[in-house]
Scaffold this active site. Structure first.
Site, PDB file in Angstrom:
ATOM      1  N   ALA A 194       0.838  -1.204   0.000  1.00 49.23           N
ATOM      2  CA  ALA A 194       0.000   0.000   0.000  1.00 49.23           C
ATOM      3  C   ALA A 194       0.871   1.252   0.000  1.00 49.23           C
ATOM      4  CB  ALA A 194      -0.893  -0.014   1.231  1.00 49.23           C
TER       5      ALA A 194
ATOM      6  N   GLU B 134      -0.195  -9.620  -1.896  1.00 49.28           N
ATOM      7  CA  GLU B 134      -1.624  -9.945  -2.047  1.00 49.28           C
ATOM      8  C   GLU B 134      -2.037  -9.855  -3.516  1.00 49.28           C
ATOM      9  OE1 GLU B 134      -3.008  -7.183   1.177  1.00 49.28           O
ATOM     10  OE2 GLU B 134      -4.133  -8.964   1.771  1.00 49.28           O
TER      11      GLU B 134
ATOM     12  N   GLU C 288       1.893  -6.418   7.615  1.00 49.87           N
ATOM     13  CA  GLU C 288       0.856  -5.529   8.167  1.00 49.87           C
ATOM     14  C   GLU C 288       0.772  -5.569   9.687  1.00 49.87           C
ATOM     15  OE1 GLU C 288       0.634  -7.405   5.543  1.00 49.87           O
ATOM     16  OE2 GLU C 288      -0.383  -6.315   3.925  1.00 49.87           O
TER      17      GLU C 288
ATOM     18  N   GLY D 171       0.397  -5.530   0.386  1.00 50.54           N
ATOM     19  CA  GLY D 171      -0.494  -5.481  -0.760  1.00 50.54           C
ATOM     20  C   GLY D 171       0.171  -5.983  -2.034  1.00 50.54           C
TER      21      GLY D 171
END
Ligand code: NAD
Length: 712
Positions: free
Chosen positions: A63, A107, A127, A104
């Site tokens: 992110a 992911e 995270e 992310g």
């Protein structure tokens, strides 16, 4: 500027993430990826899509943290919907992991149908370190792609793993030592048959069904497995809610259908996002980066080359500082006044390394390199050519004078002359030389090879390039550099004065050291103040107090710590301090002698001892820190409130899940703090509770410290 470049390689579309330095998934980049997918879907000639990272070392760092807390973070396409878009792509999508894939980034890769990785690429879901969990399907897809225990450990620890350690698995279809894009294109070629044929199309259709969501997870004895995992993190769970929620989410991946697991992951993610702990940890993350930003210093500020380092004084600090530099690969010469002191100091360094070697935390080769990188000397002529010299001799201005006059005479021009002083006036030290612009404070914290904080003290005449070099050096030796102005104790130790004063006055009114320590340890401090004093040596505080008695006779002091020192109870080193100690054991045992001494002092003062609640202890401790922090801020000693937070978290064992004293102040609310301080002002030695002007002002305006800026 972020973009997702779209190029065609025959029948394969390549989408390259371009967003230096780590290809963070900003809204712009996410939109670019979505547009690329759409374009590829619409192009009849495209048979497969490869997503890879621009630059050389990173696929995607996750992110975009600068979007945290802004509407951009959830603006369409958000990461979750982008993952769904990839997963539903009618054409196979292959992630070419050319380097680090974190959060992310991983992911996104797991939503692809295939993954080809460079063996050395670091893959992880960090995270949890921000008090969160992977919120875009990571907790559901990873356990479907690698062994559940492995997935759980990656998600709960947040630590990355090299790709080579994760293959073979459904996570990585291929791992290559180099040329990952080429390998991905070759892999994709299977979906681009030279000639279309019904048989090949059938193969293609079957293959593209390779979605993580379709895989089932089998885990015999799941209940026992998750019970064990919960028990393992239980000691942490009180202060850090994220690891437990990570376990809940992974458990759902095992026990529930994919979409239900995904819904639970979302719910838990949102809960964590709103939690105080995650807010605090995210604050610490940003504050750490912000600390490196110093007005007047930019990327264009020249930096002096530092290849060799000299250290004056082979004592507790000198030895630790030498290790910090040697560990980072620099050559160090340690100088002491006598051969005896030098041998003693270097002996301690060697034994430290030997103990790390024995524990298996250092290879033999690295042990030898580090020990070999530290030389000793008693002759200043040996250090004249060093690029940086750090003085760590006794805390006495006259001793510092002799050292700095000598350094001024022998050091080459433009060498940086640093002092590790904890309390003395750096400007006076600089004035002992004819080159005050080369003088800076480099204040390490014991043990200097371990503690991450480095206060960088900017003198009135310190040159910008000396400051810039100090900031760069901090990074090089894996410390967090925080710039401080000159004052007694700089940021950290100065704030400690009021804190210790209040804790000692509490002894007079009714508390005992063990109660105070326990209350503050329950709050989250690594160690309570009395245990810390016993560890550091009560004689150090005594020496500082003696100086303060002369310099600040107006201050209020408790007599108890001096009485303790008069009995020779210096702490662990004398096996007696605020606590008793057994030989060879660091366990602190409450001392009857100390208790009696405290009771006697209360009687002498004519005080009737009263019960002191843990809540009162925490309030007095924290508000004393915060009040002085407000002064440090207003005077410009600290550049910003978040720098103070970093000093306390990286240097004083302040709990990171509380965000640091100034962040904590804002969460409590300054008007509430002021109200408590006014109440304390009515009690015993209430004169020690004069609110700092900045605290009063901001409380009246109902503002916090976070956004306050010093008028320039
Ligand atoms: P220490 O007493 O353990 O070591 C000081 C060393 O300096 C001794 O080996 C001594 O022989 C040597 N020395 C004294 N005069 C000298 C001279 N003229 N030339 C060369 N060597 C000389 O002290 P320490 O705890 O390492 O502290 C050193 C400095 O670091 C002080 O300024 C102190 O305030 C500061 N400091 C200490 C701590 C801590 O926790 N101990 C933390 C941060 C900063």
């Amino acid at each position: 500027m972020a973009s997702a470049d779209y190029t065609l390689h025959g029948a394969i579309a390549v989408i390259t993430l371009e967003h230096a330095p780590v290809n963070a998934l900003s809204l712009e980049l996410r939109s670019g990826i979505a547009a690329g997918l759409e374009r590829a879907a619409a192009a009849p000639e495209v048979r497969a899509i490869v997503i890879t990272g621009g630059g050389t070392t990173t696929f995607c760092g996750g992110a975009d943290v600068s979007e945290f807390g802004t509407p951009k973070m959830s603006a369409a396409p958000d990461l979750r919907s982008l993952c769904v878009l990839i997963e539903r792509s009618p054409k196979p999508v292959i992630a070419a992991l050319n380097g680090t894939a974190l959060g992310g980034g991983l992911e996104l890769a797991m939503a692809c149908h295939y993954r080809i990785a460079l063996a050395s690429a670091s893959l992880g879901l960090p995270e949890v370190k921000l008090g969160l969990l992977p919120g875009a399907g990571g907790t559901q897809r990873l356990p479907r792609l690698i062994a559940v225990d492995r997935a759980l450990s990656m998600i709960v620890s947040g630590n990355p793993v090299p790709a080579r350690d994760l293959a073979p698995s459904a996570l990585l279809d291929l791992v290559v030592e180099e040329g990952v894009l080429g390998a991905a294109l070759e892999f994709a070629a299977r979906f681009a048959p030279e000639q279309d044929s019904p048989a090949k199309d059938a193969l293609l259709a079957r293959d593209t069904l390779k979605k993580a969501r379709d895989r089932s997870v089998s885990l015999p004895n799941a209940e026992a497995f998750f019970d064990f995992a919960r028990a393992a993190i239980a000691p942490l769970a009180r202060n850090y809610p994220a690891p437990k929620k990570c376990i809940d989410a992974v458990e759902a991946a095992v026990l529930k259908p994919f979409d239900e697991g995904l819904a639970l992951e979302r719910e838990l993610f949102v809960e964590l996002l709103m939690s105080e702990e995650s807010r605090a940890l995210r604050h610490v993350f940003f504050a750490t980066r912000t600390a490196a930003k110093v007005p007047g210093i930019s990327a264009d500020t020249p930096v002096r080359k530092v290849r060799s380092v000299a250290i004056i004084g082979a004592g507790t600090m000198g030895g630790g500082i030498a290790m910090a530099f040697a560990n980072a690969g620099l050559e160090v010469t340690v100088l002491d006044a006598t051969q005896g002191a030098l041998d003693k100091g270097l002996g301690v360094v060697r034994r430290n390394y030997e103990s790390t070697l024995k524990k298996g935390r250092l290879s033999q080769a690295e042990f030898e390199r580090r020990v070999g990188a530290i030389r000793g000397s008693v002759a200043y002529e040996d250090i004249g050519s060093a690029d940086l010299v750090i003085e760590a001799v006794f805390e006495d201005l006259e001793v510092k004078r002799t050292v700095f006059e000598r350094l001024d005479a022998v050091m080459k021009p433009r060498a940086i002359l640093a002092s590790n002083t904890s309390t003395l006036d750096l400007n006076r030290i600089a004035a002992f030389t004819r080159r005050p612009e080369d003088v800076v404070g480099l204040h390490f914290f014991s043990p200097a090879n371990v503690t991450r904080l480095l206060e960088i003290v900017r003198g009135a005449r310190t040159a910008p390039d000396v400051l810039a070099t100090s900031l760069a050096l901090a990074k090089q030796i894996k410390k967090i550099g925080v710039v401080s102005g000159v004052c007694d104790g700089f940021i950290g130790n100065r704030m400690l004065n009021g804190f210790f004063q209040q804790m000692q006055l509490l002894l007079d009114v009714g508390a005992l050291p063990q109660q105070i320590d326990r209350a503050l340890e329950n709050f989250g401090f690594m160690m309570g103040p009395f245990r810390v004093s016993d560890l550091a040596g009560n004689d150090i505080g005594w020496a500082i107090r003696k100086r303060h008695y002369l310099e600040h006779p107006e201050r209020v002091y408790s007599r108890v710590p001096d009485r303790l020192c008069e009995l020779g109870r210096f702490g662990q080193k004398t096996q007696a301090g605020w606590y008793d100690y057994k030989p060879g054991d660091r366990a602190a045992i409450p001392s009857d002698l100390v208790t009696n001494m405290i009771l006697e002092e209360s009687a002498r003062l004519g005080l009737t001892r009263r019960a002191v609640s843990d809540e009162e202890i925490v309030e007095r401790a924290l508000y004393a820190l915060i009040n002085e922090g407000a002064r440090v801020l207003e005077e410009g000693i600290a550049l910003r409130a978040s720098d103070i937070d970093i000093v306390y978290i990286a240097g004083y064992g302040f709990p990171d899940f509380r965000g640091g004293p100034m962040f904590y102040a804002d969460t409590v609310g300054l008007p509430n703090i002021l109200r408590s301080m006014r109440r304390f002002a009515q009690g015993y030695r209430g004169d020690t509770w004069t609110p700092a002007p900045l605290l009063t002002k901001l409380a009246a305006e109902n503002r916090g410290f976070a956004r306050w800026e010093r008028p320039s």
